[in-house]
Design an enzyme around this catalytic site. Structure first.
Site, PDB file in Angstrom:
ATOM      1  N   LYS A  23      49.970  36.436  47.697  1.00  0.00           N
ATOM      2  CA  LYS A  23      48.904  36.008  46.682  1.00  0.00           C
ATOM      3  C   LYS A  23      49.272  34.722  46.008  1.00  0.00           C
ATOM      4  O   LYS A  23      50.584  34.595  45.766  1.00  0.00           O
ATOM      5  CB  LYS A  23      48.847  37.271  45.686  1.00  0.00           C
ATOM      6  N   SER A  98      42.198  40.683  41.785  1.00  0.00           N
ATOM      7  CA  SER A  98      42.460  39.346  42.043  1.00  0.00           C
ATOM      8  C   SER A  98      43.065  39.016  43.292  1.00  0.00           C
ATOM      9  O   SER A  98      43.115  38.057  43.926  1.00  0.00           O
ATOM     10  CB  SER A  98      42.962  38.781  40.677  1.00  0.00           C
ATOM     11  N   SER A 122      44.011  44.835  40.797  1.00  0.00           N
ATOM     12  CA  SER A 122      43.878  43.747  41.568  1.00  0.00           C
ATOM     13  C   SER A 122      44.397  44.033  42.963  1.00  0.00           C
ATOM     14  O   SER A 122      44.499  42.808  43.797  1.00  0.00           O
ATOM     15  CB  SER A 122      44.677  42.427  40.825  1.00  0.00           C
TER      16      SER A 122
END
Length: 424
Positions: A23, A98, A122
């Site tokens: 990420k 996210s 997330s």
């Protein structure tokens, strides 16, 4: 060929040659680290986050970094630096957030395993929307350092870094490497007898006014899991109704903005948006956004406004924090060391782009478990009638990650796990 040398190699480099993605909010040396913030578009990581460094040392090969929402605080991965990430099962749908780019590249078979983080779902929402596995470990087991924004104050107890994988068996291996010496807090070496697990099931949150009702197909998928467990394992799944879950969104919001034991205030989202520069005024940003002049996304501006409103009711927040503490005790007493709770991952299947702004609080289904500190594995359950991923959350008491991981491996075998996008 088999031999002592190979065993030694596997022990020292358990991920030798395995491609991974990370990420973008995490530092991966030489890669951008903007977290979708335009003011950070030239920031390049000069070191590795602890988990990234551990994965590299275990032999993993990072392919690159993946998209996230602005400052990792929204469940659609779209920002003004990289644009929008599309769902591999339907390009008109969101990937979640996210860690949405991560969910997408894993589902699309671009990468095998990945690194995500989760303060309100997330890891689990992108895993759900993209039909892969994700694990939010017990709080405090995997280090969070080396990501932007990192948690401060009470939020350090809510943010969890964890693995995202296409195959259930990879979750434990990734977790062991990412946790390092702290893995000893978990009981991953214990053999799990599925027949001895006390399975609990809750179909929905009890009808929160802030959250959409759970889709029929999600409820049907959960019912199939219950029926399968009862018929194949011979267990009795106990249906429970936990009244306080109805207030999941309010509890999460209040606990996220509460002070820690040292009296430290939670960091304001508007300060993060400014990133050490001028503080951002959400109302002014909204005006700029309406005329196409803001460098921020609408969800980020809306969150800044919500934060201001929340601060107006300190008394109500204190009551909700105490309700959260009481729910934590109730949940731990219910789960005990041998319980696994089945709970919907989200009220809806992957929604269309931009529609989350009309149902902004649906992430409460995942977020509540962050403030409760419980380990949760997100497990795929095949595709819906529209060809979109279905799934379920598996929840256990603190440090019982081994139970949810074992159930995920079992359900992968029973329901097929990840399905290749585009495969009819």
């Amino acid at each position: 060929s088999e031999g002592p040398g190979n065993d030694c190699l596997e022990e020292k480099f358990p991920l030798l040659g395995v491609p991974i993605t990370v990420k973008e909010a995490f530092s991966l040396h030489g890669m951008p680290n903007t977290s979708g913030l335009v003011s950070r578009r030239n920031v390049v990581a000069t070191s590795d986050a602890t988990v990234v460094s551990r994965l590299k040392q275990a032999g993993a090969i990072p392919l690159g970094v993946t998209n996230c929402s602005e400052l990792c605080m929204w469940y659609e991965s779209s920002n003004r630096v990289y644009g929008r990430t599309n769902n591999p099962y339907d390009l008109q749908r969101i990937v979640g957030g996210s860690s949405g780019g991560e969910g997408c590249v894993l589902a699309a078979a671009c990468s095998v395993t990945g690194v995500g983080s989760d303060i309100g779902g997330s890891i689990r929402m992108p895993a759900f929307f993209n039909g892969i596995f994700g694990h939010k470990p017990t709080t405090g087991v995997v280090p969070n350092d080396g990501q932007f924004p990192n948690a401060q104050g009470v939020r350090t107890s809510f943010l969890c870094t964890g693995p995202m994988c296409r195959y259930a068996e990879d979750l434990e291996l990734m977790l062991r490497v990412m946790a390092g010496p702290s893995v000893d807090k978990l009981r991953l070496n214990e053999k799990v007898s599925l027949e001895k697990i006390r399975f609990l099931c809750m179909d929905h949150d009890g009808g929160s006014v802030f959250v959409s009702p759970v889709d029929k197909e999600i409820l049907q998928a959960q019912k199939k899991v219950v029926e399968h467990l009862e018929s194949e394992l011979g267990v009795q799944v106990q249906h429970v109704a936990i009244h306080k879950m109805k207030y999941s969104f309010q509890i999460w919001s209040a606990m996220m903005s509460s002070k820690d034991s040292d009296g430290q205030e939670a960091q304001l989202f508007t300060d993060l948006l400014g990133d050490h520069g001028k503080p951002v005024w959400p109302l002014w940003e909204l005006v700029k956004w309406l005329v196409g002049m803001s460098s921020h996304t609408l969800p980020a501006i809306a969150l800044g406004l919500t934060e201001k409103v929340m601060k107006l009711n300190p008394g109500g927040n204190a009551k909700l924090v105490s309700m959260g503490k009481s729910l934590q005790e109730e949940m731990e007493a219910l789960l005990r060391p041998d319980g696994v709770l089945l709970y919907p991952s989200h009220p809806t299947i992957a929604p269309k782009h931009n529609s989350p702004i009309c149902m902004p609080f649906n992430f409460a289904y995942t977020a509540i478990f962050n403030v409760l500190g419980l380990p949760v594995t997100q497990c795929p359950l095949g595709l819906s009638s529209e060809g979109l991923p279905l799934g379920i959350q598996l929840v256990a008491a603190p440090y019982n990650d081994h139970l949810t991981l074992a159930v995920a491996r079992y359900l992968e075998e029973a329901f097929g796990g990840w399905v290749l996008p585009g495969k009819v």
